[in-house]
Write a protein that holds these residues in place. Structure first.
Motif, short mmCIF file in Angstrom:
data_model
loop_
_atom_site.label_atom_id
_atom_site.label_comp_id
_atom_site.label_asym_id
_atom_site.label_seq_id
_atom_site.Cartn_x
_atom_site.Cartn_y
_atom_site.Cartn_z
N ALA A 169 0.82 -1.21 0.00
CA ALA A 169 0.00 0.00 0.00
C ALA A 169 0.86 1.26 0.00
N GLY A 170 1.89 1.26 0.86
CA GLY A 170 2.77 2.43 0.92
C GLY A 170 3.51 2.66 -0.39
N GLY A 171 3.99 1.57 -0.99
CA GLY A 171 4.71 1.69 -2.24
C GLY A 171 3.83 2.20 -3.37
N MET A 172 2.59 1.70 -3.44
CA MET A 172 1.68 2.14 -4.51
C MET A 172 1.31 3.61 -4.35
N MET A 173 1.02 4.04 -3.11
CA MET A 173 0.66 5.44 -2.90
C MET A 173 1.85 6.36 -3.16
#
Length: 442
Positions: free
Chosen positions: A367-371
């Motif tokens: 999630a952090g990487g995609m955002m």
């Protein structure tokens, strides 16, 4: 705690610290090793890192039943052998299939070791000493990882593949040391878990029991949000935010990560004295508030990036606050899992909590990487602030389902001793009065 229990616990903690030291040698350099030193590319390196999580997710649903049926000791030894083989395999592998296979063996081994060691600590501690035992484990883990990472950085040389082989050989040896140390432990059967090895029924019955325990289910949800909001962000969203938005250098990011470890090592036992007599649910709720402040500080650091020194200080403070929160959780969460577990399902409960941790550590970086990749940094900070506040809310709700002994075991034990002393004094007074009234010569 008896002398035998203390001796067993010291052996477990020593072996655990040495394995963390070995693990610290390799973890920071694994991506570079696979992608550059073995020249397998960034994609393969990403697959290798994902393999760790996948292997853990595959074994954890089943390992709890094995721990409860066979005992934690043989399971821990088997895990150390698998981890040692996987670690040495990574050092020697030169192709994509062999690197991935070695990563699977290492990931599965580490996943097996964690709930097995947690169960051994439960067996070798009492309700009132368990918080201190898990705090010591967390302290030694972080100390070992920090020292290992520091020394490993002095050994590695990307132009010399043999330097990485030495790293993985050291890690493999440390896992074998852990296995040998654990194998010599004589596990006492503490009253809290005295029939854990005699668990009957199928794995399904164990899972049914766990999922019908509403307090444990709430604790699992709380654990997922907790690991997602903190540990799952260190190497993905938070690191990307620090470099891309706050504009700190990689070396400053390294200082921030070191500040996290330093905060844990320096405050662990100070924090322990402050929280071990407090209600566990309120301690966790306070952690949520501390992490809320940490994420707000991170957000502000991105808004004032023109003042580099202030922004860097705020970001380093973010990592330090996370460390303080982690040191508060170590004597709280793992002991609470053990105190919620029926005696025959201690391994099942520990492995379920480890499974939730792995799920969060997989979902958090994704999630952090995609955002971060989409440039959604403001929504990212808002999401993590809400998650941190959610930790406080979930913890307070969980507190309503805990018994006094589960939420504050030291105070509950003191109250029981006080009640016993009062009862004893009353009994003595009654006996003395009976003796006084008894006719002479009778």
């Amino acid at each position: 705690m008896t002398t035998a229990m203390g001796a067993a616990l010291r052996r477990i903690q020593l072996g655990n610290a040495l394995s963390a030291f070995g693990n610290g040698f390799t973890v920071p350099y694994l991506f570079i090793y696979v992608s550059q030193v073995r020249d397998l590319g960034a994609t393969t390196a990403g697959v290798v890192l994902a393999t760790f999580a996948v292997a853990a997710l595959l074994v954890l649903p089943f390992i709890g039943r094995t721990i409860d049926r066979r005992g934690p000791l043989p399971v821990a030894v088997a895990g150390t052998v698998s981890a040692a083989v996987g670690s040495m395999g990574l050092g020697l592998a030169g192709s994509e299939p062999t690197v991935i296979a070695a990563a699977a063996a290492l990931g599965a081994g580490i996943a097996v070791i964690q709930p097995a060691l947690a169960t051994m600590i439960v067996w070798c501690s009492t309700t009132t000493t368990r918080s201190r035992s898990f705090a010591m484990q967390f302290f030694l883990n972080n100390l070992g990882l920090g020292i290992g990472g520091l020394l490993g950085g002095q050994i590695v040389d990307t132009a010399d593949p043999s330097s990485f082989v030495r790293l993985f050989a050291i890690e493999s040896a440390m896992f074998l040391v852990l296995g040998a140390t654990v194998a010599t432990v004589r596990l006492p059967k503490a009253p809290r878990v005295e029939d854990a090895i005699l668990a009957d029924g199928s794995a399904g019955s164990g899972w049914r029991t766990l999922l019908s325990d509403r307090a444990m289910v709430q604790l699992l949800v709380l654990g997922f949000v907790m690991f997602f909001a903190c540990y799952g962000q260190f190497e993905s969203g938070l690191a990307a935010y620090a470099v891309e938005v706050t504009r700190i250098s990689p070396s400053t990011l390294g200082i921030a990560l070191a500040a996290n470890t330093a905060a844990i090592v320096l405050t662990q036992f100070i924090v322990l004295r402050l929280v071990e007599r407090r209600r566990r649910s309120r301690v966790v709720a306070l952690v949520g508030l501390i992490w809320t402040v940490a994420w707000i500080a991170a957000g502000i650091s991105g808004l004032i990036s023109a003042s580099h020194a202030v922004a860097a200080t705020l970001l380093i403070s973010t990592f330090s606050l996370f460390g303080v929160g982690e040191s508060m959780l170590s004597p709280t969460m793992a002991p609470l899992v053990a105190d919620l577990a029926p005696a025959r399902l201690v391994g099942q409960y520990n492995s379920a909590f480890a499974l939730v941790k792995q799920l969060a550590l997989a979902a958090g970086p994704a999630a952090g990487g995609m955002m971060a990749g989409a440039g959604l940094y403001a929504p990212y900070i808002v999401l993590l602030v809400l998650c941190s506040l959610g930790i406080s809310v979930l913890a307070l709700r969980l507190g309503g389902r805990l018994t006094p002994a589960q939420d504050n075991p030291l105070r509950a034990a003191e109250e029981r001793r006080a009640e016993a002393a009062v009862a004893g004094a009353e009994a003595s007074a009654i006996a003395a009065e009976a003796d006084r009234r008894m006719p002479l010569g009778v």
